[in-house]
Design a protein around this motif. Structure first.
Motif, PDB file in Angstrom:
ATOM      1  N   ILE A   1       0.855  -1.189   0.000  1.00  8.93           N
ATOM      2  CA  ILE A   1       0.000   0.000   0.000  1.00  8.93           C
ATOM      3  C   ILE A   1       0.889   1.237   0.000  1.00  8.93           C
ATOM      4  O   ILE A   1       1.780   1.370   0.847  1.00  8.93           O
ATOM      5  N   LEU A   2       0.649   2.128  -0.944  1.00  3.09           N
ATOM      6  CA  LEU A   2       1.377   3.395  -1.030  1.00  3.09           C
ATOM      7  C   LEU A   2       0.350   4.512  -0.885  1.00  3.09           C
ATOM      8  O   LEU A   2      -0.430   4.783  -1.795  1.00  3.09           O
ATOM      9  N   ALA A   3       0.334   5.131   0.287  1.00  3.98           N
ATOM     10  CA  ALA A   3      -0.727   6.065   0.653  1.00  3.98           C
ATOM     11  C   ALA A   3      -0.322   7.517   0.420  1.00  3.98           C
ATOM     12  O   ALA A   3       0.826   7.825   0.098  1.00  3.98           O
ATOM     13  N   GLY A   4      -1.310   8.406   0.633  1.00  3.48           N
ATOM     14  CA  GLY A   4      -1.065   9.835   0.571  1.00  3.48           C
ATOM     15  C   GLY A   4      -0.496  10.354   1.874  1.00  3.48           C
ATOM     16  O   GLY A   4      -0.213   9.592   2.817  1.00  3.48           O
ATOM     17  N   SER A   5      -0.373  11.657   1.956  1.00  2.00           N
ATOM     18  CA  SER A   5       0.313  12.295   3.083  1.00  2.00           C
ATOM     19  C   SER A   5      -0.340  12.018   4.435  1.00  2.00           C
ATOM     20  O   SER A   5       0.333  12.056   5.465  1.00  2.00           O
TER      21      SER A   5
END
Length: 371
Positions: A236-240
């Motif tokens: 999972i590569l999430a936002g800030s």
């Protein structure tokens, strides 16, 4: 008797002058509602900077909770403008910024914000200065890390239905296409949704090799928790929002295994130097850990103090100084791209599944190439 009375009158006049000299910097941010975690960080960063370094200029802060409605932000700004401030710290929520900007433009008052919504600097109102990298910066970092470091070829995206979510989705959609890794699935999620399993089920049917998130804090934590509870082990590569210590605290460290996030910075991941000192002071002042939103607004408030120290006195002088000068902050060097986008660096942080403190895995400097 006359001399005594005159002395008393003069003392009172001087005292009144000193009181009148204080300049209030309005801090108009969402500290209740779905953006309360992010908004509180923004408030803390601004307050800490002005309390620590604004005294020589008699700066004070007055915090107003804007909630999460555009109407709440507009009301707060109009009330603040009655005191004719020379600048204001303004909401990080994109819909609120879009409602506030025309009013600030007509009043001629600079708004300093950490909103990531791209549109706020694209509508031609030259009174906004964004100290958090916008989607044209952080989404490039997120997409590049997905492809170059994680090897993604079939990414899926879950994003919020808010202006922030739609802005990020638009940029990710385009950049992933350019990187020859087009989205195989995407779905917008309303901020009120708590059950993420239907969306996750539909996502799995597309057979992605990576999950991209561009959600606010609460929704980010819900997706990750429910995905891991369902044994969805995709990276999972999430936002800030995910880099925030308050978001990570909503999850068990083991649930964070395989989770990364883009951000402007990650103060708790910096073990030495001035950022470490900032983190220690912030922790002592507020009893919690700082995040990139706090550090960015701290830097933005310090640039306001630098403008005043350089001789900018009026709202227009402050705006012009911001537009034409750079400032070396703790997170990065800030310089306007002529539209008010001041931040041009990003980082990607990752969790190891054992700790809630992420490690900075890659830094991306001057993504926009501003000179």
């Amino acid at each position: 008797m006359f001399l005594k009375s005159a002395a008393i009158a003069l003392t009172a006049l001087l005292a009144t002058s000193l009181i009148a000299k204080a300049e209030t910097i309005p801090v108009l941010v969402p500290i209740t509602g779905f953006l309360s975690l992010e908004g509180t960080s923004q408030r803390n960063g601004a307050v800490m900077a002005i309390e620590r370094f604004g005294k020589p200029f008699d700066f004070e802060t007055e915090v107003t909770d804007t909630g999460t409605s555009p109407e709440g932000a507009v009301t707060a700004l109009r009330r603040a403008l009655e005191d004719r401030p020379h600048a204001a710290i303004a909401s990080m929520l994109g819909t609120q910024m879009l409602a506030m900007l025309p009013i600030a433009g007509r009043a001629g008052v600079p708004l300093l914000t950490v909103s990531g919504t791209a549109k706020i600097t694209e509508i031609g109102i030259p009174w906004v200065f964004r100290f958090f990298p916008g989607d044209s910066v952080v989404k490039v970092a997120q997409a590049r890390y997905a492809v170059e470091e994680l090897g993604a070829k079939r990414p899926a995206l879950l994003y919020q239905t808010t202006a922030y979510g739609q802005s990020g989705a638009e940029h990710l959609r385009k950049i992933m296409e350019e990187l020859d890794a087009p989205l195989v699935f995407e779905e917008a999620i309303d901020i009120s949704v708590k059950d993420m399993l239907p969306a996750l089920t539909r996502l799995q049917e597309a057979k992605p090799d990576l999950i991209l998130l561009h959600l606010h804090s609460g929704s980010t934590a819900l997706v990750i928790r429910q995905a891991r509870d369902q044994n969805i082990s995709l990276p999972i590569l999430a936002g800030s929002a995910m880099h925030q210590p308050t978001t990570a605290a909503l999850l068990e460290p083991k649930q964070l295994a395989g989770v990364c996030a883009e951000s402007a910075s990650s103060p708790i991941s910096e073990p030495i130097g001035p950022v470490e000192d900032f983190t220690a002071e912030y922790r002592a002042r507020f009893g919690t850990e700082p995040d990139a939103f706090a550090l960015a607004q701290y830097d933005g408030a310090l640039m306001l103090i630098a403008a005043r120290n350089s001789g900018a006195r009026t709202a227009k002088e402050i705006r012009d100084w911001f537009a034409n000068n750079s400032y070396d902050g703790l997170a990065m060097t800030y310089k306007s791209d002529s539209k008010g986008n001041m931040a041009h660096d990003a980082v990607v942080v990752c969790y190891d599944g054992k700790s809630a403190v992420p490690a900075i895995k890659r830094r991306y400097e001057n993504i926009t190439g501003v000179k």
